[in-house]
Design a protein around this motif. Structure first.
Motif, PDB file in Angstrom:
ATOM      1  N   ARG A  12       9.779 102.633-107.188  1.00 26.88           N
ATOM      2  CA  ARG A  12       9.430 101.215-107.274  1.00 26.88           C
ATOM      3  C   ARG A  12       9.596 100.494-105.940  1.00 26.88           C
ATOM      4  O   ARG A  12       8.838  99.598-105.614  1.00 26.88           O
ATOM      5  N   THR A  13      10.609 100.909-105.176  1.00 25.72           N
ATOM      6  CA  THR A  13      10.900 100.283-103.888  1.00 25.72           C
ATOM      7  C   THR A  13      10.781 101.330-102.787  1.00 25.72           C
ATOM      8  O   THR A  13      11.195 102.480-102.967  1.00 25.72           O
ATOM      9  N   ILE A  14      10.228 100.919-101.652  1.00 29.07           N
ATOM     10  CA  ILE A  14      10.115 101.786-100.485  1.00 29.07           C
ATOM     11  C   ILE A  14      11.219 101.394 -99.502  1.00 29.07           C
ATOM     12  O   ILE A  14      11.394 100.207 -99.192  1.00 29.07           O
ATOM     13  N   PHE A  15      11.962 102.396 -99.023  1.00 31.16           N
ATOM     14  CA  PHE A  15      13.048 102.163 -98.072  1.00 31.16           C
ATOM     15  C   PHE A  15      12.711 102.859 -96.751  1.00 31.16           C
ATOM     16  O   PHE A  15      12.250 104.006 -96.751  1.00 31.16           O
ATOM     17  N   ARG A  16      12.967 102.176 -95.639  1.00 32.17           N
ATOM     18  CA  ARG A  16      12.862 102.810 -94.325  1.00 32.17           C
ATOM     19  C   ARG A  16      14.207 102.700 -93.615  1.00 32.17           C
ATOM     20  O   ARG A  16      14.699 101.595 -93.369  1.00 32.17           O
ATOM     21  N   TYR A  17      14.794 103.854 -93.275  1.00 29.04           N
ATOM     22  CA  TYR A  17      16.025 103.906 -92.496  1.00 29.04           C
ATOM     23  C   TYR A  17      15.640 104.220 -91.052  1.00 29.04           C
ATOM     24  O   TYR A  17      15.151 105.310 -90.751  1.00 29.04           O
ATOM     25  N   ARG A  18      15.878 103.268 -90.186  1.00 29.57           N
ATOM     26  CA  ARG A  18      15.411 103.414 -88.809  1.00 29.57           C
ATOM     27  C   ARG A  18      16.340 104.301 -87.987  1.00 29.57           C
ATOM     28  O   ARG A  18      17.564 104.183 -88.062  1.00 29.57           O
ATOM     29  N   PHE A  19      15.722 105.168 -87.209  1.00 31.73           N
ATOM     30  CA  PHE A  19      16.457 106.001 -86.265  1.00 31.73           C
ATOM     31  C   PHE A  19      16.846 105.141 -85.065  1.00 31.73           C
ATOM     32  O   PHE A  19      15.997 104.519 -84.426  1.00 31.73           O
ATOM     33  N   LYS A  20      18.153 105.116 -84.748  1.00 28.95           N
ATOM     34  CA  LYS A  20      18.678 104.236 -83.704  1.00 28.95           C
ATOM     35  C   LYS A  20      19.059 104.976 -82.430  1.00 28.95           C
ATOM     36  O   LYS A  20      19.610 104.366 -81.510  1.00 28.95           O
ATOM     37  N   GLY A  21      18.804 106.269 -82.385  1.00 27.35           N
ATOM     38  CA  GLY A  21      19.198 107.045 -81.221  1.00 27.35           C
ATOM     39  C   GLY A  21      20.327 108.004 -81.562  1.00 27.35           C
ATOM     40  O   GLY A  21      20.587 108.311 -82.729  1.00 27.35           O
ATOM     41  N   PHE A  22      21.016 108.476 -80.533  1.00 25.46           N
ATOM     42  CA  PHE A  22      22.100 109.443 -80.709  1.00 25.46           C
ATOM     43  C   PHE A  22      23.415 108.849 -80.221  1.00 25.46           C
ATOM     44  O   PHE A  22      23.441 108.058 -79.268  1.00 25.46           O
ATOM     45  N   ASP A  23      24.501 109.256 -80.872  1.00 28.18           N
ATOM     46  CA  ASP A  23      25.808 108.811 -80.405  1.00 28.18           C
ATOM     47  C   ASP A  23      26.316 109.750 -79.312  1.00 28.18           C
ATOM     48  O   ASP A  23      25.608 110.672 -78.874  1.00 28.18           O
ATOM     49  N   ALA A  24      27.547 109.546 -78.877  1.00 25.20           N
ATOM     50  CA  ALA A  24      28.098 110.322 -77.768  1.00 25.20           C
ATOM     51  C   ALA A  24      28.238 111.799 -78.102  1.00 25.20           C
ATOM     52  O   ALA A  24      28.271 112.645 -77.201  1.00 25.20           O
ATOM     53  N   LYS A  25      28.325 112.139 -79.391  1.00 28.10           N
ATOM     54  CA  LYS A  25      28.447 113.535 -79.800  1.00 28.10           C
ATOM     55  C   LYS A  25      27.090 114.197 -80.043  1.00 28.10           C
ATOM     56  O   LYS A  25      27.032 115.360 -80.427  1.00 28.10           O
ATOM     57  N   ASP A  39      12.191 107.828 -88.114  1.00 29.51           N
ATOM     58  CA  ASP A  39      12.566 106.960 -89.227  1.00 29.51           C
ATOM     59  C   ASP A  39      12.397 107.720 -90.547  1.00 29.51           C
ATOM     60  O   ASP A  39      11.419 108.459 -90.738  1.00 29.51           O
ATOM     61  N   ILE A  40      13.348 107.520 -91.447  1.00 29.90           N
ATOM     62  CA  ILE A  40      13.339 108.194 -92.739  1.00 29.90           C
ATOM     63  C   ILE A  40      12.824 107.232 -93.794  1.00 29.90           C
ATOM     64  O   ILE A  40      13.334 106.116 -93.948  1.00 29.90           O
ATOM     65  N   TRP A  41      11.797 107.664 -94.530  1.00 26.65           N
ATOM     66  CA  TRP A  41      11.176 106.873 -95.588  1.00 26.65           C
ATOM     67  C   TRP A  41      11.506 107.495 -96.935  1.00 26.65           C
ATOM     68  O   TRP A  41      11.290 108.692 -97.149  1.00 26.65           O
ATOM     69  N   LEU A  42      12.033 106.681 -97.843  1.00 27.79           N
ATOM     70  CA  LEU A  42      12.379 107.122 -99.185  1.00 27.79           C
ATOM     71  C   LEU A  42      11.864 106.100-100.191  1.00 27.79           C
ATOM     72  O   LEU A  42      11.713 104.920 -99.866  1.00 27.79           O
ATOM     73  N   SER A  43      11.625 106.551-101.408  1.00 22.56           N
ATOM     74  CA  SER A  43      11.267 105.612-102.473  1.00 22.56           C
ATOM     75  C   SER A  43      11.821 106.106-103.794  1.00 22.56           C
ATOM     76  O   SER A  43      11.763 107.306-104.095  1.00 22.56           O
ATOM     77  N   ASP A  44      12.355 105.172-104.571  1.00 20.44           N
ATOM     78  CA  ASP A  44      12.827 105.490-105.917  1.00 20.44           C
ATOM     79  C   ASP A  44      11.714 105.358-106.947  1.00 20.44           C
ATOM     80  O   ASP A  44      11.956 105.424-108.147  1.00 20.44           O
ATOM     81  N   GLU A  86      16.545 110.720-108.917  1.00 20.89           N
ATOM     82  CA  GLU A  86      15.793 111.957-108.719  1.00 20.89           C
ATOM     83  C   GLU A  86      14.664 111.645-107.748  1.00 20.89           C
ATOM     84  O   GLU A  86      13.562 111.278-108.126  1.00 20.89           O
ATOM     85  N   LEU A  87      14.963 111.786-106.477  1.00 20.63           N
ATOM     86  CA  LEU A  87      14.126 111.269-105.399  1.00 20.63           C
ATOM     87  C   LEU A  87      12.979 112.229-105.086  1.00 20.63           C
ATOM     88  O   LEU A  87      13.192 113.350-104.635  1.00 20.63           O
ATOM     89  N   TRP A  88      11.741 111.773-105.301  1.00 24.06           N
ATOM     90  CA  TRP A  88      10.567 112.601-105.038  1.00 24.06           C
ATOM     91  C   TRP A  88       9.812 112.150-103.788  1.00 24.06           C
ATOM     92  O   TRP A  88       9.168 112.970-103.133  1.00 24.06           O
ATOM     93  N   ALA A  89       9.844 110.860-103.491  1.00 25.73           N
ATOM     94  CA  ALA A  89       9.073 110.320-102.364  1.00 25.73           C
ATOM     95  C   ALA A  89       9.970 110.257-101.138  1.00 25.73           C
ATOM     96  O   ALA A  89      10.934 109.485-101.098  1.00 25.73           O
ATOM     97  N   ARG A  90       9.658 111.051-100.127  1.00 25.02           N
ATOM     98  CA  ARG A  90      10.502 111.111 -98.935  1.00 25.02           C
ATOM     99  C   ARG A  90       9.688 111.659 -97.773  1.00 25.02           C
ATOM    100  O   ARG A  90       8.823 112.507 -97.941  1.00 25.02           O
TER     101      ARG A  90
END
Length: 652
Positions: free
Chosen positions: A467-480, A460-465, A449-453
């Motif tokens: 206890r742990t903080i997660f960062r998903y890095r934006f890498k750009g766009f694909d061909a589509k 970059d997308i930041w999420l936390s459960d 039940e994700l509240w921290a986002r």
């Protein structure tokens, strides 16, 4: 790396039901900042106590147009209870229809919540969701006057609600989900007869007393006794509503298929209906510049009709929080329009040029000019959803109304979030000049039940459960043109002291600054879903610092709740309360970001009658520092279908 294409998880969205009204007061022991309260997303300001005031309702299931040019609506839900609205000359009734005695109603909106409404002269009929048929007297010369006439039970299964009604010549025809049609006298609501039309969806009564009924994708003709007659319209792709014009008696059909038009049929010879007019630009929102709003570009048609002079009225809206009603002269020129664009929504702002702003919701782009007076400072520019080309767009059904707009590598990317726990749905815009955004996928943490986002300015997308903080890095766009995120290898950090549970996260990449909201051993949650009782700032977070620059013990409202959400913009932090504080709703507390020092408070001003509902969605506040040094602070206001925008210029 993975290209974000598939949905990871889905969480249901619930609607907050509670509300509060108050006149503006000055809270004791708080410095009130100098600001202007604007509102966006509703034609009217929403002032007035519970049951009174002006606002456009959250949704319209169907409409009835009267000969004198009133539009009377039906809907199952409006947060503040306007399930049946009366709109005329660009105004709306300020005294809501209410079934007495209060507190004993079987349907929302003082017993008016329904999918079916009908009108005959000065009588309004509502078949509510409690299976009651209710009558009101109204005054066509003064839409603010009404009286309750009585009600009857329609019987049958509780789940077999009415979905359509029409009245003419002393008879009322009521269609239920099962296809049962009840015929009743309008004078006393007594039952005359019943019959069944399988698959019936809407009904209209022609001047000769015969019935035109939507059955599937056909409009079929029936006798008053329910016998099928010759005369069918079969070339409409997706009929959503039918009516009979008050001027020429033509059959009017809303086609919500690819053409997105209102169709007029001559039924002088009812056995052979003849299409005589297609009203609106063919293709609707997809015509011209896709998504750009113009008066004759229709979408999500809910109903249409004409008055005795031939003026045309059109209602649109796909989901809760989307109602647009327009009046046109017979030649097609717009006379007036009213709209609601918000329900469990919090918009986000983008400065597109110095002093020029766009405000983004989950499916709309609103132009905004803070130099204009409140109420005149916004206008609808575009609808970003195309339910015809993209039928699988989740915005067609689900309400994820927390919107964040980011410009990444020169491209707009829209992120939406649910009211409560969950991650982000991601949308990218079609090539310019299109204003349509297409769905590409979702990022969340499964089984949490994700509240921290949050999404930072770099994408970059930041999420936390918690206890742990997660960062998903934006890498750009694909061909589509789809955004690329490495979903398998996020950056991870453990919750720093003093937190035992993280509830909110905001990261400023330009300064490597992290802001966290949450709980500590000493400060525990009084309820669920709040931002936490402690807010802390960490400098040089990615570089490795784990010592808080400062911590702030957050305030509590009158129900002892901590704020719902905070945002950071420029030199300030803005935190909004859930419920009233000392009787004042939706108070925003402002802190200096550099030091954590309290600066003052903002709350709904006299421009909106001091009104606001609860703040009960995770992203319930967004803030922007403008190029001139001003601040725009946007706050959810679901009670009366809008967002508040505080325009504030700090004084040094």
């Amino acid at each position: 790396m993975k290209v974000l294409l598939a949905k990871v998880s889905v969480l249901a969205v619930a609607c907050g039901l509670s509300l509060f009204w108050a006149t503006r007061q000055t809270p004791t022991q708080e410095k009130v900042l100098n600001y202007t309260t604007h509102w966006v997303g509703n034609t009217f300001e929403g002032a007035g106590p519970n049951g009174y005031g002006r606002w456009v309702q959250n949704f319209v299931d169907e409409i009835e147009v009267t000969p004198d040019g009133a539009v009377i609506t039906a809907s199952e839900w409006d947060e503040a209870g306007r399930c049946t609205g009366i709109y005329k000359d660009g105004d709306v009734n300020s005294d809501l229809l209410k079934q007495p005695p209060e507190g004993e109603e079987k349907a929302w909106g003082w017993g008016t919540g329904s999918q079916a409404v009908a009108v005959e002269e000065t009588t309004i009929f509502i078949a509510n969701t409690g299976n009651e048929l209710v009558r009101f007297r109204w005054n066509p010369k003064n839409i603010h006057e009404w009286s309750f006439l009585g009600k009857v039970e329609i019987g049958g299964s509780e789940k077999d609600n009415a979905i359509a009604m029409a009245a003419r010549n002393g008879l009322l025809y009521l269609v239920r989900k099962s296809g049962e049609v009840q015929v009743r006298k309008t004078s006393d609501l007594s039952l005359v007869r019943t019959f069944k039309i399988e698959g019936a969806q809407d009904i209209a009564i022609s001047r000769d007393g015969t019935l035109w009924v939507i059955v599937g994708n056909r409009i079929e003709r029936y006798s008053p006794e329910g016998k099928k007659l010759a005369g069918t319209v079969a070339n409409v792709e997706k009929p959503t509503a039918v009516s009979i014009g008050n001027d020429k008696g033509q059959l009017i059909i809303c086609d919500d298929g690819p053409r997105q038009q209102v169709l007029f049929y001559d039924i002088t010879n009812p056995q052979n209906p003849k299409l005589v007019r297609a009203f609106g630009e063919k293709g609707g929102l997809r015509s011209g510049i896709p998504g750009e709003v113009k008066p004759l570009k229709f979408f999500a048609l809910r109903g249409a009709g004409t008055d005795a002079q031939g003026n045309i009225y059109v209602a649109m809206g796909l989901t809760m929080g989307e109602t647009i009603i327009r009046k046109f002269i017979p030649q097609g020129k717009l006379v007036w329009e009213v709209m609601c664009l918000a329900f469990v929504d919090c918009f986000d702002a983008l400065e597109v040029a110095p002093g020029k702003f766009e405000i983004y919701g989950q499916a709309e782009i609103i132009g905004f000019d803070p130099t204009k007076p409140p109420g005149k400072s916004w206008w609808l520019k575009a609808i970003t959803r195309d339910h015809i080309r993209y039928p699988d767009d989740p915005r067609n059904k689900d309400l994820w109304g927390g919107a964040l707009i980011r410009v990444l590598q020169g491209r707009r990317v829209l992120f939406t979030t649910p009211q409560m726990g969950g991650g982000f749905r991601i949308f990218v815009f079609e090539p310019a000049p299109s204003q349509i955004a297409r769905y590409v996928g979702e990022i969340t943490l499964p089984n949490i039940e994700l509240w921290a986002r949050n999404v930072d300015s770099k994408g970059d997308i930041w999420l936390s459960d918690g206890r742990t903080i997660f960062r998903y890095r934006f890498k750009g766009f694909d061909a589509k043109g789809n955004p690329v995120y490495d979903l398998d290898n996020p950056d991870k950090w453990q919750a720093p002291a003093p937190f035992t549970e993280i509830m909110r996260v905001k990261y400023i990449p330009e300064t490597d600054t992290l802001y966290l909201g949450g709980y500590t051993p000493e400060v525990q949650p009084p309820s669920w879903g709040l931002m936490g009782g402690v807010l802390a700032r960490y400098d040089n977070w990615v570089k490795g610092n784990r010592k808080a620059r400062y911590t702030i013990l957050m305030p509590r409202d009158d129900d002892n709740l901590f704020p719902k959400e905070f945002d950071v913009a420029g030199d300030y932090i803005f935190a909004v309360m859930v419920k009233p504080t000392k009787g004042i709703p939706a108070m925003v507390h402002v802190y200096r970001a550099e030091t954590g020092e309290k600066v003052g408070v903002m709350f709904p001003g006299p421009e909106v009658g001091g009104n606001s509902g609860w703040i009960d969605m995770v992203h319930g506040i967004h803030a922007l520092k403008t190029s001139s040094g001003d601040y725009l602070v946007i706050v959810e206001e679901d009670w009366r279908g809008k967002n508040l925008v505080y325009h504030w210029r700090p004084t040094q």
